[in-house]
Design a protein around this motif. Sequence first.
Motif: not given
Length: 94
Positions: A11-28
């Motif tokens: 669950i922690g690694n899945i959340l890290i993947g989700i956070i990484t993707y949405y961090a990219y969208l937010y920063l874009w």
Amino acid sequence: MKNKKKIFFYIGNILIGIITYYAYLYLWVLLSWGEQFLLISLETLISLLTGAVFFLAFNYFLLRKDPKSKKYWWIGLGVVLLSVTIIVSIIELS
């Protein structure tokens, strides 16, 4: 690794993947609204570094005393990459 720890690991690694993707969208959106998605950009670098720091810290603290930790590092990396791939696929196909 015990079952509760495995569940927390996945669950922690899945959340890290989700956070990484949405961090990219937010920063874009924050840094280059209206421009194209670029793989070589400041947004990509920041989100990948953030994801890598979260990944390394989370897995280090979870796997530091596990004798089979090398195997779980690779599994964790696969889970993170798979979660990002699934999110991108769902967004692209919907």
